[in-house]
Scaffold this active site. Structure first.
Site, mmCIF file in Angstrom:
data_model
loop_
_atom_site.group_PDB
_atom_site.id
_atom_site.type_symbol
_atom_site.label_atom_id
_atom_site.label_comp_id
_atom_site.label_asym_id
_atom_site.label_seq_id
_atom_site.Cartn_x
_atom_site.Cartn_y
_atom_site.Cartn_z
ATOM 1 N N ALA A 1 6.339 -8.951 -15.343
ATOM 2 C CA ALA A 1 7.244 -7.980 -15.968
ATOM 3 C C ALA A 1 6.422 -6.990 -16.803
ATOM 4 C CB ALA A 1 8.262 -8.700 -16.835
ATOM 5 N N GLY B 1 5.342 -13.159 -14.341
ATOM 6 C CA GLY B 1 6.360 -12.912 -13.323
ATOM 7 C C GLY B 1 5.759 -12.731 -11.945
ATOM 8 N N GLU C 1 5.528 -16.108 -10.712
ATOM 9 C CA GLU C 1 6.903 -16.594 -10.497
ATOM 10 C C GLU C 1 7.484 -16.039 -9.197
ATOM 11 O OE1 GLU C 1 8.118 -15.413 -14.562
ATOM 12 O OE2 GLU C 1 8.919 -17.447 -14.681
ATOM 13 N N GLU D 1 2.797 -16.041 -20.159
ATOM 14 C CA GLU D 1 3.842 -15.673 -21.117
ATOM 15 C C GLU D 1 3.577 -16.148 -22.549
ATOM 16 O OE1 GLU D 1 4.297 -16.697 -18.067
ATOM 17 O OE2 GLU D 1 5.872 -15.523 -17.089
HETATM 18 C C1 LIG Z 1 16.318 -4.457 -18.910
HETATM 19 C C2 LIG Z 1 17.258 -4.274 -17.792
HETATM 20 C C3 LIG Z 1 17.552 -5.608 -17.139
HETATM 21 C C4 LIG Z 1 16.363 -6.012 -16.235
HETATM 22 C C5 LIG Z 1 16.573 -7.401 -15.716
HETATM 23 C C6 LIG Z 1 15.245 -8.119 -15.659
HETATM 24 C C7 LIG Z 1 15.417 -9.570 -15.936
HETATM 25 C C8 LIG Z 1 14.162 -10.133 -16.532
HETATM 26 C C9 LIG Z 1 14.265 -11.643 -16.716
HETATM 27 C C10 LIG Z 1 13.009 -12.174 -17.363
HETATM 28 C C11 LIG Z 1 11.815 -12.120 -16.402
HETATM 29 C C12 LIG Z 1 10.618 -12.740 -17.045
HETATM 30 C C13 LIG Z 1 9.399 -12.544 -16.163
HETATM 31 C C14 LIG Z 1 8.179 -13.271 -16.712
HETATM 32 O O1 LIG Z 1 8.457 -14.638 -16.954
HETATM 33 C C15 LIG Z 1 7.661 -12.613 -17.983
HETATM 34 C C16 LIG Z 1 6.458 -11.762 -17.689
HETATM 35 O O2 LIG Z 1 6.105 -11.523 -16.560
HETATM 36 S S1 LIG Z 1 5.623 -11.122 -19.071
HETATM 37 C C17 LIG Z 1 4.228 -10.314 -18.260
HETATM 38 C C18 LIG Z 1 2.928 -11.017 -18.587
HETATM 39 N N1 LIG Z 1 1.838 -10.413 -17.841
HETATM 40 C C19 LIG Z 1 0.546 -10.518 -18.245
HETATM 41 O O3 LIG Z 1 0.224 -11.137 -19.223
HETATM 42 C C20 LIG Z 1 -0.497 -9.817 -17.399
HETATM 43 C C21 LIG Z 1 -1.046 -8.651 -18.198
HETATM 44 N N2 LIG Z 1 -2.056 -7.888 -17.463
HETATM 45 C C22 LIG Z 1 -3.338 -8.350 -17.336
HETATM 46 O O4 LIG Z 1 -3.682 -9.443 -17.717
HETATM 47 C C23 LIG Z 1 -4.318 -7.412 -16.657
HETATM 48 O O5 LIG Z 1 -3.749 -6.113 -16.633
HETATM 49 C C24 LIG Z 1 -4.666 -7.823 -15.210
HETATM 50 C C25 LIG Z 1 -3.412 -8.015 -14.394
HETATM 51 C C26 LIG Z 1 -5.511 -9.093 -15.234
HETATM 52 C C27 LIG Z 1 -5.495 -6.676 -14.590
HETATM 53 O O6 LIG Z 1 -6.592 -6.370 -15.426
HETATM 54 P P1 LIG Z 1 -7.391 -5.017 -15.165
HETATM 55 O O7 LIG Z 1 -7.649 -4.849 -13.717
HETATM 56 O O8 LIG Z 1 -8.521 -5.001 -16.118
HETATM 57 O O9 LIG Z 1 -6.360 -3.857 -15.542
HETATM 58 P P2 LIG Z 1 -5.879 -3.416 -17.015
HETATM 59 O O10 LIG Z 1 -5.625 -4.603 -17.857
HETATM 60 O O11 LIG Z 1 -6.805 -2.362 -17.503
HETATM 61 O O12 LIG Z 1 -4.454 -2.751 -16.669
HETATM 62 C C28 LIG Z 1 -4.408 -1.548 -15.946
HETATM 63 C C29 LIG Z 1 -3.173 -0.817 -16.435
HETATM 64 O O13 LIG Z 1 -2.018 -1.626 -16.065
HETATM 65 C C30 LIG Z 1 -1.275 -1.915 -17.226
HETATM 66 N N3 LIG Z 1 -0.662 -3.242 -17.118
HETATM 67 C C31 LIG Z 1 -1.228 -4.369 -16.639
HETATM 68 N N4 LIG Z 1 -0.361 -5.395 -16.714
HETATM 69 C C32 LIG Z 1 0.801 -4.890 -17.240
HETATM 70 C C33 LIG Z 1 2.072 -5.456 -17.574
HETATM 71 N N5 LIG Z 1 2.372 -6.738 -17.328
HETATM 72 N N6 LIG Z 1 2.997 -4.647 -18.134
HETATM 73 C C34 LIG Z 1 2.724 -3.346 -18.353
HETATM 74 N N7 LIG Z 1 1.535 -2.730 -18.049
HETATM 75 C C35 LIG Z 1 0.592 -3.522 -17.503
HETATM 76 C C36 LIG Z 1 -2.278 -1.862 -18.348
HETATM 77 O O14 LIG Z 1 -1.601 -1.662 -19.576
HETATM 78 C C37 LIG Z 1 -3.116 -0.683 -17.948
HETATM 79 O O15 LIG Z 1 -2.380 0.501 -18.231
HETATM 80 P P3 LIG Z 1 -3.101 1.768 -18.909
HETATM 81 O O16 LIG Z 1 -3.779 1.242 -20.145
HETATM 82 O O17 LIG Z 1 -4.089 2.216 -17.864
HETATM 83 O O18 LIG Z 1 -1.999 2.738 -19.181
#
Ligand SMILES: CCCCCCCCCCCCC[C@H](O)CC(=O)SCCNC(=O)CCNC(=O)[C@H](O)C(C)(C)COP(=O)(O)OP(=O)(O)OC[C@H]1O[C@@H](n2cnc3c(N)ncnc32)[C@H](O)[C@@H]1OP(=O)(O)O
Length: 261
Positions: free
Chosen positions: A66, A112, A115, A135
């Site tokens: 997400a 996610g 997931e 998470e």
């Molecule tokens: C609201 C209306 C209703 C909608 C209904 C929806 C229902 C939802 C129900 C709940 C669902 C829950 C889902 C889940 O359980 C919760 C989650 O998924 S929380 C997400 C957690 N994710 C992470 O911790 C991963 C984070 N990212 C990383 O670790 C790294 O980016 C990577 C994937 C290992 C890659 O690393 P790199 O190659 O070095 O790249 P960068 O880190 O430099 O990232 C590049 C660029 O992408 C942006 N980015 C990366 N991940 C995310 C993210 N998860 N969200 C947003 N943006 C992300 C990062 O910020 C960089 O952006 P920039 O700085 O270049 O602008």
């Protein structure tokens, strides 16, 4: 397009769904999670489509889960305002799907992202893939089935370690513990997933659906109940026209021609 939907060039019964937001590591913002839900629903509703492959755009990330900058804060603020917003993360947390879905994990599958891969029936990955439920790093918990599905996919102790620590495992470890069925070089990933999808598409479609349902249902049932439901499904499938075609094709030494009835 937030989600690319392509027909397999060799087999139109197979679809490829690609999360197309590589600049944000295929993280799902509200638009992409809605578009993915719509694409999954359309696949499920299309009687011509039998199997789908889910993958991510680019060569580093399947999905980073997400969007931590948009989807999660939006969702969190609605919850804190007393709402319980729609909980359909990319179509993977609503009702159970009816058709097989194969995850072609082309890189990081985190939170996610993992997931969604866990909600697929089969997982294959490339050597650069990683798998984690991140998470707790952000003081939230998996909200799209991670705490429910991961303990069925890996040993309980490893599931607990991954969920509590938020630390990922690599492709070799994922293959060792059975989280993924195959690990291949990245250029071979989609061809491997498509080969698997095509072989499933060649099987009796009603039998595939019934067998998949029995496996998923059986996970939560007592042995006797699960066996009884399998027997009921066995009888249902025996009553289909395809169950006449299958053995006949074998006896006549020709490929079967199934019609899904
Ligand atoms: C609201 C209306 C209703 C909608 C209904 C929806 C229902 C939802 C129900 C709940 C669902 C829950 C889902 C889940 O359980 C919760 C989650 O998924 S929380 C997400 C957690 N994710 C992470 O911790 C991963 C984070 N990212 C990383 O670790 C790294 O980016 C990577 C994937 C290992 C890659 O690393 P790199 O190659 O070095 O790249 P960068 O880190 O430099 O990232 C590049 C660029 O992408 C942006 N980015 C990366 N991940 C995310 C993210 N998860 N969200 C947003 N943006 C992300 C990062 O910020 C960089 O952006 P920039 O700085 O270049 O602008």
């Amino acid at each position: 397009m937030p989600i690319r939907v392509d027909d397999d060039a060799e087999d139109p019964r197979v679809s490829v769904l690609t999360i197309d937001r590589p600049d944000a590591r295929n993280a799902l913002d509200p638009e992409h999670q809605q578009a993915l839900g719509d694409a999954v629903a359309a696949f499920e509703a299309d009687d011509e489509k039998l199997v789908a492959v889910l993958t991510g755009a680019g060569d580093t990330t399947f999905s980073a889960g997400a969007d931590l900058k948009r989807l999660i804060p939006t969702y969190r603020d609605r919850v804190r305002a007393g709402e319980d917003p729609p909980w359909n993360f990319g179509g993977f947390t609503a009702t159970r799907r009816a058709k097989p879905l194969i995850a072609a994990v082309n890189g990081h599958a985190l939170a996610g992202g993992l997931e969604m891969a866990l909600a697929c029936d089969i997982r294959v990955c490339s050597h650069n893939a990683t798998f984690g439920l991140a998470e707790t790093k952000w003081a939230i918990i998996p909200g799209a089935g991670g705490t429910v599905r991961l303990p069925h996919a890996v040993p309980l102790g490893l599931a607990m370690e991954m969920i509590l620590s938020g630390e990922p495992i690599d492709a070799a470890e994922a293959h060792r513990v059975g989280l993924v069925n195959r690990v291949v070089p990245l250029p071979d990933l989609l061809p491997t997933a498509l080969g698997l999808a095509r072989s499933i598409a060649d099987r009796g479609p009603l039998a595939v659906r019934e067998a998949r349902e029995r496996v998923l249902d059986g996970l939560g049932l007592e042995h006797e109940e699960a066996m009884a439901r399998e027997h009921e499904a066995f009888l249902r499938v025996m009553r289909t026209d395809d169950a006449l075609e299958g053995p006949a094709a074998f006896a006549e030494k020709r490929p079967p021609r199934y019609r899904g009835r």
